[in-house]
Structure formats: C-alpha cells, structure tokens
Design an enzyme around this catalytic site. Structure first.
Site, PDB file in Angstrom:
ATOM      1  N   GLU A 143       0.864  -1.307   0.087  1.00  0.00           N
ATOM      2  CA  GLU A 143      -0.023   0.063   0.090  1.00  0.00           C
ATOM      3  C   GLU A 143       1.028   1.346   0.017  1.00  0.00           C
ATOM      4  OE1 GLU A 143      -3.529   2.370   2.388  1.00  0.00           O
ATOM      5  OE2 GLU A 143      -2.673   0.594   3.439  1.00  0.00           O
ATOM      6  N   GLU A 149       3.172  10.873   5.391  1.00  0.00           N
ATOM      7  CA  GLU A 149       3.170   9.456   6.253  1.00  0.00           C
ATOM      8  C   GLU A 149       3.926   8.621   6.050  1.00  0.00           C
ATOM      9  OE1 GLU A 149      -0.564   7.447   7.081  1.00  0.00           O
ATOM     10  OE2 GLU A 149      -1.897   9.145   6.492  1.00  0.00           O
ATOM     11  N   ASP A 175      -5.658   3.017  -1.719  1.00  0.00           N
ATOM     12  CA  ASP A 175      -6.468   3.776  -0.707  1.00  0.00           C
ATOM     13  C   ASP A 175      -6.759   5.181  -1.400  1.00  0.00           C
ATOM     14  OD1 ASP A 175      -7.190   5.502   1.368  1.00  0.00           O
ATOM     15  OD2 ASP A 175      -6.369   4.184   2.690  1.00  0.00           O
ATOM     16  N   HIS A 201      -9.079   0.665  -0.164  1.00  0.00           N
ATOM     17  CA  HIS A 201      -9.554   1.238   0.977  1.00  0.00           C
ATOM     18  C   HIS A 201     -10.183   2.447   0.765  1.00  0.00           C
ATOM     19  CE1 HIS A 201      -5.887  -0.886   3.528  1.00  0.00           C
ATOM     20  NE2 HIS A 201      -6.615  -1.645   3.229  1.00  0.00           N
ATOM     21  N   ARG A 207     -10.819  12.186   4.931  1.00  0.00           N
ATOM     22  CA  ARG A 207     -10.538  11.035   5.717  1.00  0.00           C
ATOM     23  C   ARG A 207     -12.002  10.665   6.564  1.00  0.00           C
ATOM     24  NH1 ARG A 207      -4.687   8.210   6.992  1.00  0.00           N
ATOM     25  NH2 ARG A 207      -5.555   6.055   6.872  1.00  0.00           N
ATOM     26  N   GLU A 236     -12.119   2.997   5.890  1.00  0.00           N
ATOM     27  CA  GLU A 236     -11.016   3.233   6.827  1.00  0.00           C
ATOM     28  C   GLU A 236     -11.141   4.800   7.135  1.00  0.00           C
ATOM     29  OE1 GLU A 236      -6.202   2.062   7.004  1.00  0.00           O
ATOM     30  OE2 GLU A 236      -7.048   2.871   5.236  1.00  0.00           O
TER      31      GLU A 236
END
Length: 302
Positions: A143, A149, A175, A201, A207, A236
C-alpha cells in the site's frame, strides 16, 4: 459489481466482539482485522465471525515504531519480517485471503540509506514475507501512503514496481484517501493496477466517512467494476479532533484509549483522531456503508 464491504478496526481500540457486532448490525460483509496478532484469540474471533455472519477479508500491518521492513538495522528488519509472518498466521487462522503491507514505519519521513539500498532492503524483506504468505494461501498487497506519512511508496506505479520486483503473487492495495493527494488520475491508477489490485481502502478526501467529502464514489466503484475487481472495499475513515470554536465534533476527545497500547495511542494521535463516542462511531459506520451501497446502485449499468 457485487460490492463486498469490510471495515478496519485499528481506528477504534475496543473489544473485538463489540466491533464485530457493530459491523454485522450495519450490514457489512466482513472485517479487515488490525495486524496485531498478539492481541487476538483466533478461535474466539473465528467463532464471533461465524456467529455474526461475517468473513475475515484479511489484515493490514500496523507499522508503529520498531516495525520497518527497510530499516537500516538488519535486526529491525528481521523482527519486522517475523511480525508480518505472525500476522499472516492470524489471517490464515481466520480464513482470510490477503495482507495489506505498509513497508515502512508510518510517520517515518527521513530515509536511512540510499534509494538503492532501501529498495533492496524492502525487496529482500518482502520476498521472505511473500513466500511465507503464499505457503499459507494469503496474498500480499503493498500500500502506498501520502507523502506526509511516508517517503517510500506514494503512488500506484511505485507500488506496482516494487510488487514486480518482489515477484510471485504480490500485488498492491490502493486507498482513495491517499490517491486523492498523490495520484494525477484516480481511474487511470485503478486501471493500471488491473489484476494486481488485491485490496481497496475507502475514506473521503478529508478522511471522514464516505459521503462527507468530495470523492466521486460512483466513478470509483464503476471503475473498480470495469477492471473486474472482486475483492472487498474496506472502510477506513478517521474522525478528527476539532478544537476550534466552530467545532461540530466537540465530543471527540484526546483521551487515552483504554484498550490501546502506547504505540497505538501515538499512531491514533498521528492520524488526528482521539476517543470517539460510541453513538457517533455507530452513525459513521452506518453512513459509510449506506453511501457505498447507494453509489454502487447508481454506478450499475442500466
């Protein structure tokens, strides 16, 4: 596309029986269980899933400090490989099919070696993990995350290149939250992944739960159908803490979670979330699947 929807549980530390009951009540098909193999009793979780009519789709690695498949320290890499193997054992014990792997520690944004060294460290680690997974009937999915991040994998083409170098049945996970930041064209990224797309995802561009942002869910689900994706779509969302005077989420506190380890507490804070009241969490879980089901119906050919 016959949509199958699962959800992660790392975003809310709580007893697994609470999570499974909530997902069943909301109409989910399965769970993508947090990659914390030491936390779960496999027989108990499997029994709970069967009682509630849910499947374990698979798991996702929780890359807190000390877990890093491309760390400069060989012994950290060895420990991280074993962690992935233990998570694969958890998945196999629950009848799951896949493991989504984030190769490096989430939040690590400074490299430890040259691009060539780190790429090779990742390949070597993942080859060993993938061989173990294949023996257990589990497929790996690499992923990419957004640049805030990780610096290592940010886009689908990078993940595809690494999966190719790992070889075997290794594929990728996409994602849409991260894609919204890093990809120039979401549908093209999904089409490029093709049969290498193992997992998908979903959260909105902020988010939050699907439907609370700007993502075109009909387009996403229609494109997944076009490429013949047959895996789960895994929710998620991360409900953020809002301390401003205009906050509509004042009930989300920055308190420690009773069921979270110190590492996971930090992981949650790094993702901007805190203690979400159960009533609000229930609502977000239901709204997520309702949005996805509605978008699937709208995206279906006439």
């Amino acid at each position: 596309m016959a949509l199958k929807v699962s959800m992660h549980n790392w975003m809310r530390p709580e007893p697994i029986e609470t999570t499974i009951s909530r997902l069943a009540s909301a109409g989910y098909d399965g769970i993508e269980i947090a990659g914390e193999p030491a936390v779960y009793d496999v027989a108990q979780v499997r029994s709970l899933l069967e009682e509630n009519g849910l499947e374990c789709w698979g798991s996702v690695t929780i890359m807190v400090g000390g877990r890093d498949l491309l760390h400069e320290d060989r012994y950290v890499r060895i420990g991280s490989i074993q962690y992935c193997k233990d998570t694969i054992d958890l998945i196999a014990g629950l009848g799951g099919k896949m493991l989504t792997v984030v190769p490096s520690t989430v939040g690590k944004i400074v490299p430890m070696g040259s691009p060539e060294d780190e790429w090779q460290w990742a390949i070597d680690s993942l080859k060993e993990v993938n061989a173990y997974a294949e023996d257990k009937g589990v497929r790996l999915a690499l992923e990419p995350l957004n640049r805030f991040e990780t610096y290592f994998l940010n886009r689908h083409d990078q993940a595809l290149a690494l999966a190719e170098d790992v070889g075997g049945t290794c594929g990728i996970c996409l994602d849409i939250f991260h894609m919204n930041i890093e990809e120039a064209d979401w549908p093209s990224a999904i089409r490029a992944a093709g049969d290498k797309l193992v997992d998908f995802h979903v959260a909105d561009n902020n988010r939050m739960p699907p439907g609370q942002g700007a993502i075109d869910w009909e387009l996403i689900l229609r494109t997944l159908g076009e490429v013949g994706y047959e895996g789960y779509v895994t929710v998620e969302f991360v409900a953020t803490v809002d301390r401003s005077r205009i906050s509509e989420r004042t009930e989300i506190g920055d308190a420690s979670e009773a069921d979270a380890s110190v590492g996971l507490e930090q992981f949650l804070r790094d993702h901007g979330t805190g203690a979400v009241p159960e009533e609000l969490y229930d609502r977000y879980v239901q709204e997520s699947i309702d949005c996805l089901r509605q978008a699937t119906s709208a995206a279906a050919p006439a």
